[in-house]
Design a protein around this motif. Sequence first.
Motif, PDB file in Angstrom:
ATOM      1  N   ARG A  92       0.849  -1.185   0.014  1.00  0.00           N
ATOM      2  CA  ARG A  92      -0.085   0.021   0.027  1.00  0.00           C
ATOM      3  C   ARG A  92       0.872   1.305   0.054  1.00  0.00           C
ATOM      4  O   ARG A  92       1.961   1.240   0.461  1.00  0.00           O
TER       5      ARG A  92
ATOM      6  N   ALA B  68       0.358   5.154   1.570  1.00  0.00           N
ATOM      7  CA  ALA B  68      -0.604   5.691   2.262  1.00  0.00           C
ATOM      8  C   ALA B  68      -0.480   7.033   2.672  1.00  0.00           C
ATOM      9  O   ALA B  68      -0.034   7.433   3.829  1.00  0.00           O
ATOM     10  N   PRO B  69      -0.468   7.912   1.667  1.00  0.00           N
ATOM     11  CA  PRO B  69      -0.414   9.274   1.990  1.00  0.00           C
ATOM     12  C   PRO B  69      -1.476  10.004   2.501  1.00  0.00           C
ATOM     13  O   PRO B  69      -2.745   9.455   2.595  1.00  0.00           O
ATOM     14  N   SER B  70      -1.259  10.976   3.472  1.00  0.00           N
ATOM     15  CA  SER B  70      -2.300  11.755   4.053  1.00  0.00           C
ATOM     16  C   SER B  70      -2.704  12.896   3.078  1.00  0.00           C
ATOM     17  O   SER B  70      -1.919  13.623   2.796  1.00  0.00           O
TER      18      SER B  70
ATOM     19  N   ASP C 126      -4.759   8.125   4.392  1.00  0.00           N
ATOM     20  CA  ASP C 126      -4.925   8.402   5.684  1.00  0.00           C
ATOM     21  C   ASP C 126      -5.286   9.779   6.149  1.00  0.00           C
ATOM     22  O   ASP C 126      -4.716  10.685   6.241  1.00  0.00           O
TER      23      ASP C 126
ATOM     24  N   TYR D 249      -2.612   7.603  13.605  1.00  0.00           N
ATOM     25  CA  TYR D 249      -1.997   6.877  12.691  1.00  0.00           C
ATOM     26  C   TYR D 249      -1.296   5.720  12.981  1.00  0.00           C
ATOM     27  O   TYR D 249      -1.402   4.458  12.422  1.00  0.00           O
TER      28      TYR D 249
ATOM     29  N   SER E  41      -2.965   2.625  10.925  1.00  0.00           N
ATOM     30  CA  SER E  41      -2.285   2.183   9.926  1.00  0.00           C
ATOM     31  C   SER E  41      -2.226   0.531  10.306  1.00  0.00           C
ATOM     32  O   SER E  41      -2.362  -0.126   9.106  1.00  0.00           O
TER      33      SER E  41
ATOM     34  N   ARG F  23       8.323   2.129   3.208  1.00  0.00           N
ATOM     35  CA  ARG F  23       8.024   3.335   3.380  1.00  0.00           C
ATOM     36  C   ARG F  23       9.361   4.112   3.773  1.00  0.00           C
ATOM     37  O   ARG F  23      10.531   3.571   3.861  1.00  0.00           O
TER      38      ARG F  23
ATOM     39  N   HIS G  98       9.925   6.493   9.257  1.00  0.00           N
ATOM     40  CA  HIS G  98       9.081   5.622   9.839  1.00  0.00           C
ATOM     41  C   HIS G  98       9.698   4.614  10.772  1.00  0.00           C
ATOM     42  O   HIS G  98       9.002   3.804  11.377  1.00  0.00           O
TER      43      HIS G  98
HETATM   44  N1  GLU Z   1       0.512   8.381   6.270  1.00  0.00           N
HETATM   45  C1  GLU Z   1       1.673   7.916   6.508  1.00  0.00           C
HETATM   46  C2  GLU Z   1       2.571   8.806   5.779  1.00  0.00           C
HETATM   47  O1  GLU Z   1       2.111   9.457   4.966  1.00  0.00           O
HETATM   48  C3  GLU Z   1       2.138   6.373   5.976  1.00  0.00           C
HETATM   49  C4  GLU Z   1       3.277   5.952   6.736  1.00  0.00           C
HETATM   50  C5  GLU Z   1       3.164   4.439   6.367  1.00  0.00           C
HETATM   51  O2  GLU Z   1       3.458   4.138   5.094  1.00  0.00           O
HETATM   52  O3  GLU Z   1       2.972   3.806   7.277  1.00  0.00           O
HETATM   53  O4  GLU Z   1       3.812   9.074   6.261  1.00  0.00           O
END
Ligand code: GLU
Length: 450
Positions: free
Chosen positions: A8, A10-12, A44, A186, A190, A204, A208
Motif C-alpha cells: 500500500r 498511504a499518503p495523508s 490516511d 496513525y 495503519s 516506506r 518511519h
Molecule cells: N500516512 C503515513 C505517511 O504519509 C503513512 C506511513 C506508512 O506508510 O505507514 O507518512
Amino acid sequence: MAPSPVVRFAPSPTGLIHLGNVRTALLNWCLAKKAGGRFILRFDDTDGERSRDEYAEAIAADLRWLGMIPDETVRQSDRGLMYGAAAAVLKTAGRLYPAYETEEELDRKRRLARASGRPPIYDRAALKLSEEERARLEAEGRRPHWRFLLNHKPVVWDDLVRGNHSIDAASLSDPVLVREDGTPLYTFTSVVDDADLGITHIIRGEDHVTNTAVQIQLFEALGADAPAFAHHNLLIAASGAGLSKREGSLSIASLRGAGIEPQALAAYATLVGSAEAVRPVRDLAELAELVDLARLSRAPSHVDEAELAALNAKVVHGLSYDDVAQRLHGLGIGGGAAFWETVRPNLSRVDEAAEWWRIATGDLEPVAVEGTDADVIIAARHSLPGGVWDDTTWKFWTRAVAEATGLKGRALFHPLRKALTGRDAGPDMSAFLPFIGRERAQVRLGRSET
Ligand code: GLU
C-alpha cells in the motif's frame, strides 16, 4: 510458492505529493507488480481538519499520470468502525489503558525526567490509578486518551533495505493510540488497516523506522502476522532540506508543469540513490526490473534538478510520434511524424516543439547581417532553388552558395541558418528547411538587412 505481495501507498491527503512521496509509491508498485501482486492506495485522512478531497483527487491523478492505477483505494475516514472494534480487542486484552494527563502535565514530567538524567519516557502513572482516582478525574471533566501497553522487550525485524534491526521497546513511551475525543491515531489505524487488507510488505521512508517496533507489537496484540518492512532512504533538496508536502517543493504537479515526462520522473525518483545509474526507462515494468531494495543507499539522496532535466531530455529524444501526436495536435503543431522527428533531438521538453513550429511557419524578426555573412545571404537569394523543397534541397542550395562565395563550414552555414530560423543552432537544416518552404525562405532572406 510465496503468496503474491500486497502493498500500500498511504499518503495523508493534506497537500500535493512530491518526488520523495512518489519514490515510496514507485518502490511499492515495482515490488508488487513484478511479482504479480496488488497495489492499494490508502488515504490516511483521519485528520479531518487538514485532509482535503481535492488533495486526494490530485494524488490519485498524479499516480495515474505516472502509470500507477491502484487495484483498490481505501480511505481511513470510512473505516472508523474497524478502529473501534480493534480498540475494544486491545482493551479486553489489557493492552490499551486510559490516561488522563494533560499536555502540560506530560511536558512537566518530561522536563523532570531530563533534569534528573532519565530518558523522557512516559512513567505509566495512569496504570497505577485506582478506580476511585479515575472516577474523580472523570468527575472533574477529564476524558482519557488511550495508551498501548508495550511489552518491554527488544523488537527485532529483518528490514528489506536496512537489514537486521532491533529496537528495545523499553526505551519507548507507551504510544497514544486514541485521543481524548475518540479519534484514533496513525500508528494504530495503519496497523488495523494493514492487517485487514492483508498487506505483506510495508515499504516506506526511513522516517518511519521509529514507528516500527510499536507497530510490530500492535500486529501481535491484534493477532495478526506482521508484514515485512522496508525503510528506504529519503530524498532531500539540493540545499539539504527535507521535501515538504505543504510547501509544494518538487511536487509532481509542478514538475509536470515544468515539462517533465512521467517516465523521466518515475525513473529519477526510483533510481536516484539506488545501485542503478539514473537512466531512461520505457515504462514501469522495465523500471521494476531495476529495483533491488537491498541495494538502496542508506544515506539520504540529494535531488539534482539538472540531472532530472537531463534525464527528461533523453526521454523526450526517445518518444515516438505516436507517443506525442495528441499533445502536438493540442499545441497546434503540424508537420506530422516528419516534423517531430526533425525537432525532437533539440528539445528538452515536448512543448518546446511549439517554438520550432513557430520558427518554421510563423513570422520571424529580420536578422541583420554584414561582412561575408551578407555575401552568403545575397548568393543564397540568387540561387534560391525552385521546384519542390525536400530534404535534398539544402545540400544543393548550400553547394551553390559555396561556389558563389568561396566560403565553407560555419562561415557558410551559420548566416544561412540565422537568417532562415533566427537562431544560432537548431535542428538539422536539411530536414527543417522543407517546413520553412520556398516562400518563407525567400521572404526571410529578402528581409535580411545586408
Ligand atoms: N500516512 C503515513 C505517511 O504519509 C503513512 C506511513 C506508512 O506508510 O505507514 O507518512
